[in-house]
Motif scaffolding. Sequence first.
Motif, short mmCIF file in Angstrom:
data_model
loop_
_atom_site.label_atom_id
_atom_site.label_comp_id
_atom_site.label_asym_id
_atom_site.label_seq_id
_atom_site.Cartn_x
_atom_site.Cartn_y
_atom_site.Cartn_z
N ILE A 466 34.11 30.21 49.25
CA ILE A 466 33.33 28.98 49.19
C ILE A 466 34.25 27.77 49.33
CG2 ILE A 466 31.88 27.54 47.69
CD1 ILE A 466 30.74 30.15 46.52
N SER A 467 35.38 27.79 48.67
CA SER A 467 36.32 26.67 48.74
C SER A 467 36.84 26.49 50.14
CB SER A 467 37.50 26.90 47.78
OG SER A 467 37.05 26.98 46.45
N THR A 468 37.11 27.64 50.82
CA THR A 468 37.63 27.56 52.19
C THR A 468 36.60 26.94 53.09
OG1 THR A 468 38.99 29.52 51.79
CG2 THR A 468 38.60 28.89 54.10
N VAL A 469 35.31 27.37 52.96
CA VAL A 469 34.22 26.82 53.78
C VAL A 469 34.08 25.33 53.53
CG1 VAL A 469 31.73 26.87 54.19
CG2 VAL A 469 32.99 29.01 53.94
N VAL A 470 34.13 24.96 52.25
CA VAL A 470 33.98 23.53 51.91
C VAL A 470 35.11 22.72 52.52
CG1 VAL A 470 33.99 21.86 50.03
CG2 VAL A 470 32.65 23.95 49.84
N LEU A 471 36.34 23.19 52.42
CA LEU A 471 37.49 22.47 52.98
C LEU A 471 37.39 22.39 54.48
CD1 LEU A 471 40.42 23.90 50.79
CD2 LEU A 471 39.49 21.58 50.76
N ALA A 473 34.63 22.49 56.31
CA ALA A 473 33.55 21.55 56.64
C ALA A 473 34.01 20.13 56.45
CB ALA A 473 32.33 21.84 55.78
N ALA A 474 34.74 19.90 55.38
CA ALA A 474 35.22 18.54 55.13
C ALA A 474 36.20 18.12 56.20
CB ALA A 474 35.88 18.48 53.75
N TYR A 477 33.96 17.50 59.57
CA TYR A 477 32.97 16.44 59.66
C TYR A 477 33.43 15.12 59.05
CZ TYR A 477 29.77 20.12 61.04
OH TYR A 477 29.17 21.14 61.70
#
Length: 485
Positions: A466-471, A473-474, A477
């Motif tokens: 989840i952290s990897t996906v969030v980073l 995405a950040a 975008y």
Amino acid sequence: EGNVDPENNAGQWLLLVAGIGIFCGCIGKSAQFPLHVWLPDAMEGPTPVSALVHSATMVAAGVYLAGRFFPAFSPEALLVIAYIGCITLFIAATIAITATDIKRVLAYSTVSQLGYMMLSLGLGGWVAGMFHLITHAFFKSLLFMCSGSVIHGVHTNDMTEMGGLRKKMPVTAYTMLVGCLAIIGAGIPIIGPGFSGYYSKDAIIEQAFSFGSNNPQHVILQWAPVVGALITAFYMFRLWYMTFAGKPRNQDRYDHAHESPRVMTAPLVLLAVFAIGVGWAVPGSDLKVTNLLEQSRPIGTLNTSHGVLLPDLTIPNEHDSHNPEFKVPAGWAAFGTAALGVLLATVIYLLRGLKTSNELKQRFPFPHKFLWNKWWFDELYWAVLVAPSMLLAKWISKFDLGVIDSIIHGSAATSKGGSKIVDAVFDRTLVDGTANGLARGTWDLGLWLRKIQSGNLRQYVMLIVISTVVLFAAASYLPLIIPFQ
């Protein structure tokens, strides 16, 4: 002086003030009126110390300073010096008449002789004043050392408990007699020879007569040293008769009295020789103290000078005082008054013209009380200086304790109360509250974060993903949302 503008005497006034200012130091150092009261009390040490202090060193330093500074004194300043010396020699000599402590008699004698020296300087007699300073060093040292020998022999300073000691202490008695003859200026009138004081004291009186002939308005300065010679002769032979002549007044002390050892009497004999002959010339030559002093005479001290602020004032040339018109009457006046003083002391204290010493007190109660109490100078200074100073100090102490200390204590109490308020309101509530709140928040955050540490591997992998996906995405975008330049 011929170039001085009489309408503009500011410089003369400044010179007078400066001269008197320097002389004020001499007054304190050489115990001149009105600062003469300390010297008789400064005798607590052994008599050899007193001999040095009173005769030639510490106390004489004021006279020496006046002599060294002599060329800078204006005639008006010299007149002030003369009157201070005149008053001093008379007051101290009269006090010595009634003193019974053998060292105190000599102490007041020292004050009186210092007054003689100051008077001589003030009258323009530079050599005479310095000469008397030198002769005084020898005979006053002798007198003090003799008094120490007497005290060593009888164990008391009180002359009323002495008497007849000449038989027990012959060397001390006769050397002290030499000192007495030297201080009164004993000698053959006019022609000499004489003891050392004969030359120096006669020189002072000769200068006084010369000054008086030029300044009849100051006639008291002419006759003051003559009267002083009479009183000096009286109190010195009173001392000698009460100590060494007559019958013992205290038999026990007399029985235990003894002559001092040679280590004490040998200096007495040596000083007696100098007390006799220090004023003489070396046989076959002109070498003598006065000639040495003439060689050391400061430039400008030999001319007749006239006052500017006091135009009638004349300071005569010292060499004029050696003229027969002054030397002869001055010599006979000195001899006659000294002889009269010795005669009075002889009649009263040796021939027992008065059967008891108390008879003088009974016949002249007020003069005796007046002189016994030293003209009441101590009482006067206590009333005028000491008591007001102590009263002022008491008031200042009360002000200090009542006002200043109250202000300080009140300030301390206010500061203490303020510190309590600051401690309670600001420090404990705001500062400590903030610090404690941060600590609690940190502690609570730590407790919450601890719950995340479950130990479940699946959960850790899930959080990483989840952290990897969030980073990702950040990172993808965030530039579209916030463009970077």
